[in-house]
Design a protein around this motif. Structure first.
Motif, PDB file in Angstrom:
ATOM      1  N   LEU A 286      73.840  23.254 100.896  1.00 63.18           N
ATOM      2  CA  LEU A 286      73.697  24.624 100.298  1.00 63.18           C
ATOM      3  C   LEU A 286      73.811  25.917 101.168  1.00 63.18           C
ATOM      4  O   LEU A 286      74.540  26.861 100.906  1.00 63.18           O
ATOM      5  CB  LEU A 286      72.641  24.846  99.485  1.00 63.18           C
ATOM      6  N   ALA A 287      73.148  25.871 102.218  1.00 65.53           N
ATOM      7  CA  ALA A 287      73.049  26.674 103.382  1.00 65.53           C
ATOM      8  C   ALA A 287      74.322  27.244 103.807  1.00 65.53           C
ATOM      9  O   ALA A 287      74.437  28.229 104.112  1.00 65.53           O
ATOM     10  CB  ALA A 287      71.898  26.515 104.504  1.00 65.53           C
ATOM     11  N   GLU A 288      75.133  25.997 104.167  1.00 62.52           N
ATOM     12  CA  GLU A 288      76.528  25.965 104.861  1.00 62.52           C
ATOM     13  C   GLU A 288      77.337  26.835 104.092  1.00 62.52           C
ATOM     14  O   GLU A 288      78.139  27.602 104.380  1.00 62.52           O
ATOM     15  CB  GLU A 288      76.794  24.807 105.499  1.00 62.52           C
ATOM     16  N   GLY A 289      77.255  26.683 102.654  1.00 62.53           N
ATOM     17  CA  GLY A 289      78.320  26.879 101.577  1.00 62.53           C
ATOM     18  C   GLY A 289      77.969  28.409 101.629  1.00 62.53           C
ATOM     19  O   GLY A 289      78.824  29.327 101.557  1.00 62.53           O
ATOM     20  N   LEU A 290      76.549  28.926 101.307  1.00 65.22           N
ATOM     21  CA  LEU A 290      76.286  30.204 101.313  1.00 65.22           C
ATOM     22  C   LEU A 290      76.503  31.091 102.508  1.00 65.22           C
ATOM     23  O   LEU A 290      77.040  32.268 102.414  1.00 65.22           O
ATOM     24  CB  LEU A 290      74.925  30.320 100.891  1.00 65.22           C
ATOM     25  N   LEU A 291      76.274  30.492 103.599  1.00 63.63           N
ATOM     26  CA  LEU A 291      76.843  31.327 104.986  1.00 63.63           C
ATOM     27  C   LEU A 291      78.148  31.509 104.862  1.00 63.63           C
ATOM     28  O   LEU A 291      78.616  32.603 105.565  1.00 63.63           O
ATOM     29  CB  LEU A 291      76.099  30.481 106.056  1.00 63.63           C
ATOM     30  N   ARG A 292      79.150  30.876 104.615  1.00 59.06           N
ATOM     31  CA  ARG A 292      80.683  31.203 104.336  1.00 59.06           C
ATOM     32  C   ARG A 292      80.828  32.401 103.778  1.00 59.06           C
ATOM     33  O   ARG A 292      81.993  32.774 103.622  1.00 59.06           O
ATOM     34  CB  ARG A 292      81.249  30.042 104.250  1.00 59.06           C
ATOM     35  N   ASP A 293      79.924  32.404 102.684  1.00 58.06           N
ATOM     36  CA  ASP A 293      80.187  33.791 101.657  1.00 58.06           C
ATOM     37  C   ASP A 293      79.310  34.938 102.052  1.00 58.06           C
ATOM     38  O   ASP A 293      78.100  34.925 102.064  1.00 58.06           O
ATOM     39  CB  ASP A 293      79.859  33.402 100.354  1.00 58.06           C
ATOM     40  N   GLU A 294      80.071  36.154 102.474  1.00 64.21           N
ATOM     41  CA  GLU A 294      79.283  37.085 103.252  1.00 64.21           C
ATOM     42  C   GLU A 294      78.544  38.062 102.101  1.00 64.21           C
ATOM     43  O   GLU A 294      77.886  38.776 102.556  1.00 64.21           O
ATOM     44  CB  GLU A 294      80.183  37.832 104.097  1.00 64.21           C
ATOM     45  N   GLN A 295      78.819  37.744 100.955  1.00 60.90           N
ATOM     46  CA  GLN A 295      77.921  38.524  99.900  1.00 60.90           C
ATOM     47  C   GLN A 295      76.461  38.180  99.863  1.00 60.90           C
ATOM     48  O   GLN A 295      75.748  39.056  99.335  1.00 60.90           O
ATOM     49  CB  GLN A 295      78.659  38.287  98.487  1.00 60.90           C
ATOM     50  N   TYR A 296      76.145  37.124 100.401  1.00 63.12           N
ATOM     51  CA  TYR A 296      74.860  36.703 100.392  1.00 63.12           C
ATOM     52  C   TYR A 296      74.200  37.102 102.049  1.00 63.12           C
ATOM     53  O   TYR A 296      74.583  36.633 102.916  1.00 63.12           O
ATOM     54  CB  TYR A 296      74.700  35.136 100.289  1.00 63.12           C
ATOM     55  N   SER A 297      73.026  37.908 101.763  1.00 58.58           N
ATOM     56  CA  SER A 297      72.375  38.140 103.131  1.00 58.58           C
ATOM     57  C   SER A 297      71.609  36.892 103.518  1.00 58.58           C
ATOM     58  O   SER A 297      71.439  36.042 102.813  1.00 58.58           O
ATOM     59  CB  SER A 297      71.124  39.111 102.835  1.00 58.58           C
ATOM     60  N   LEU A 298      70.992  36.909 104.868  1.00 53.28           N
ATOM     61  CA  LEU A 298      70.394  35.640 105.367  1.00 53.28           C
ATOM     62  C   LEU A 298      68.934  35.595 104.443  1.00 53.28           C
ATOM     63  O   LEU A 298      68.434  34.503 104.243  1.00 53.28           O
ATOM     64  CB  LEU A 298      70.048  35.936 106.752  1.00 53.28           C
ATOM     65  N   ALA A 299      68.332  36.806 104.065  1.00 53.99           N
ATOM     66  CA  ALA A 299      67.277  36.527 103.307  1.00 53.99           C
ATOM     67  C   ALA A 299      67.542  35.917 101.890  1.00 53.99           C
ATOM     68  O   ALA A 299      66.763  35.184 101.566  1.00 53.99           O
ATOM     69  CB  ALA A 299      66.365  38.117 103.179  1.00 53.99           C
ATOM     70  N   ASP A 300      68.654  36.476 101.317  1.00 53.43           N
ATOM     71  CA  ASP A 300      69.002  35.640 100.094  1.00 53.43           C
ATOM     72  C   ASP A 300      69.134  34.294 100.087  1.00 53.43           C
ATOM     73  O   ASP A 300      68.759  33.537  99.333  1.00 53.43           O
ATOM     74  CB  ASP A 300      70.314  36.173  99.500  1.00 53.43           C
ATOM     75  N   ILE A 301      69.790  33.774 101.384  1.00 51.37           N
ATOM     76  CA  ILE A 301      70.106  32.290 101.498  1.00 51.37           C
ATOM     77  C   ILE A 301      68.890  31.789 101.706  1.00 51.37           C
ATOM     78  O   ILE A 301      68.433  30.573 101.261  1.00 51.37           O
ATOM     79  CB  ILE A 301      70.867  32.312 102.675  1.00 51.37           C
ATOM     80  N   ALA A 302      67.904  32.341 102.481  1.00 54.85           N
ATOM     81  CA  ALA A 302      66.644  31.672 102.819  1.00 54.85           C
ATOM     82  C   ALA A 302      65.830  31.467 101.240  1.00 54.85           C
ATOM     83  O   ALA A 302      65.263  30.151 100.982  1.00 54.85           O
ATOM     84  CB  ALA A 302      65.858  32.548 103.479  1.00 54.85           C
ATOM     85  N   PHE A 303      66.038  32.341 100.492  1.00 51.99           N
ATOM     86  CA  PHE A 303      65.402  32.305  99.005  1.00 51.99           C
ATOM     87  C   PHE A 303      65.864  31.266  98.191  1.00 51.99           C
ATOM     88  O   PHE A 303      65.481  30.341  97.635  1.00 51.99           O
ATOM     89  CB  PHE A 303      65.549  33.602  98.438  1.00 51.99           C
TER      90      PHE A 303
END
Length: 333
Positions: A286-303
């Protein structure tokens, strides 16, 4: 639960010499010393690490993992080892390990990445606590990579450098002598650095016809391997959906799938999985997929991946892939 081939355990015990009682050591991980060596027989990774740690209490293991890695032969790896030999170049050999290693092991993955000028990084990824057993296993794995390279290269082969994330043993002289290059401990990743010249040199046993046959065989195996059982797919979906509420509980996920916790645990075990392993895998994917989408900040992805703090997410991600989330995002733009 993650597993490793029993071949490594047998080779470690054999290389330890008279300081270890082979029968008792192998029995501790469920192996019979008198049984034939079969690389398809798997043992839990945790049991393997414990075996190495118990051996370290009885004998000096400083040089042991390099001895074992050096003893590995292409033929030890079955069809994957033959594909390594038949590849036209060392680059092709490494690419096959990168793609097909999951057919052989559930605890290690590999990545080819551009390194310094005219260099390639052949990176070892292994998650888990950096305990002694895991560190010794990593050293043996990196040594086995170099050993396999030497078996197919047409000229004497040595890497440019070797990186290991863990602390150095009491002496690294033997490591550097055998690898034939600097060995840097406490590095940011576990990797063998290979010159591009060596990567593109023809292999002595390269064979296009055999290569095509072996690749088709491995692809067929991989297609079966890549089809996870329905229960695993459903469980990962349920875990992913619950992560924004924190670390999921097995009882809650099992209930959502219409199972008791005990039945859920048993059925995951039938597929060689534990709930903890499945949760870690889901978080990482999930983290790898979200990191490829720049609309999510690192804080968002952590959550969204179930971490209460961004710093905790960063540490976990670096443990998974050997790099920070920011570095991963930058390299996948």
């Amino acid at each position: 639960m993650a597993y490793v081939t029993s071949l490594f355990a047998r080779k470690m015990v054999a290389a330890a010499g008279t300081g270890i009682a082979p029968k008792a050591a192998l029995a501790s991980v469920g192996l019979d010393d008198d049984a034939p060596w079969d690389p398809k027989v798997m043992i839990p990774a945790v049991a393997y690490y414990e075996l190495l740690e118990n051996m370290a209490k009885k004998v000096d293991v400083t040089e042991l993992p390099v001895h074992v890695g050096a003893s590995m032969r292409c033929d030890d790896y079955g069809a994957l080892g033959l594909a390594w030999k038949a590849a036209p170049t060392l680059s092709g050999s490494c690419a096959r390990i990168e793609r097909y290693a999951r057919l052989w092991t559930g605890v290690v993955s590999y990545e080819l990445r551009e390194g310094g000028p005219n260099q390639t990084l052949f990176i070892l990824h292994r998650t888990g606590e950096r305990r002694l057993g895991l560190r010794l296993s990593n050293e043996a794995t990196l040594a086995s990579v170099v050993s396999l390279c030497r078996q197919v290269c047409s000229v004497p082969f040595s890497p440019v450098e070797v990186f290991m994330q863990h602390a150095a043993p009491k002496s690294k002289a033997y490591h550097e002598d055998w690898f034939g290059c600097p060995v840097t401990f406490e590095a940011d990743l576990d990797a063998v650095v290979i010159s591009n010249e060596a990567m593109e040199r023809p292999n002595i046993l390269g064979d296009a016809g055999i290569s095509r046959y072996l690749i088709s065989h491995l692809e067929a195996e991989l297609s079966e391997f890549n089809s996870p059982p329905p229960l695993v797919t459903q469980a990962k979906e349920a875990i992913a959906q619950s992560l924004n509420q924190g670390a999921p509980r097995m009882t809650d996920i099992a209930k959502g799938l219409g199972l008791s916790a005990r039945s859920f645990h048993r059925r995951l075990s039938e597929h060689g999985l534990s709930f903890q392993t499945l949760t870690e895998e889901t978080r990482r994917e999930l983290a790898e997929g979200l990191l490829r989408d720049e609309q999510y900040s690192l804080a968002d992805i952590a959550f969204l991946t179930g971490f209460s703090e961004q710093s905790s997410f960063t540490r976990a991600f670096k443990r998974w892939l050997g790099k920070t989330p920011a570095t991963y995002r930058k390299s996948h733009k």
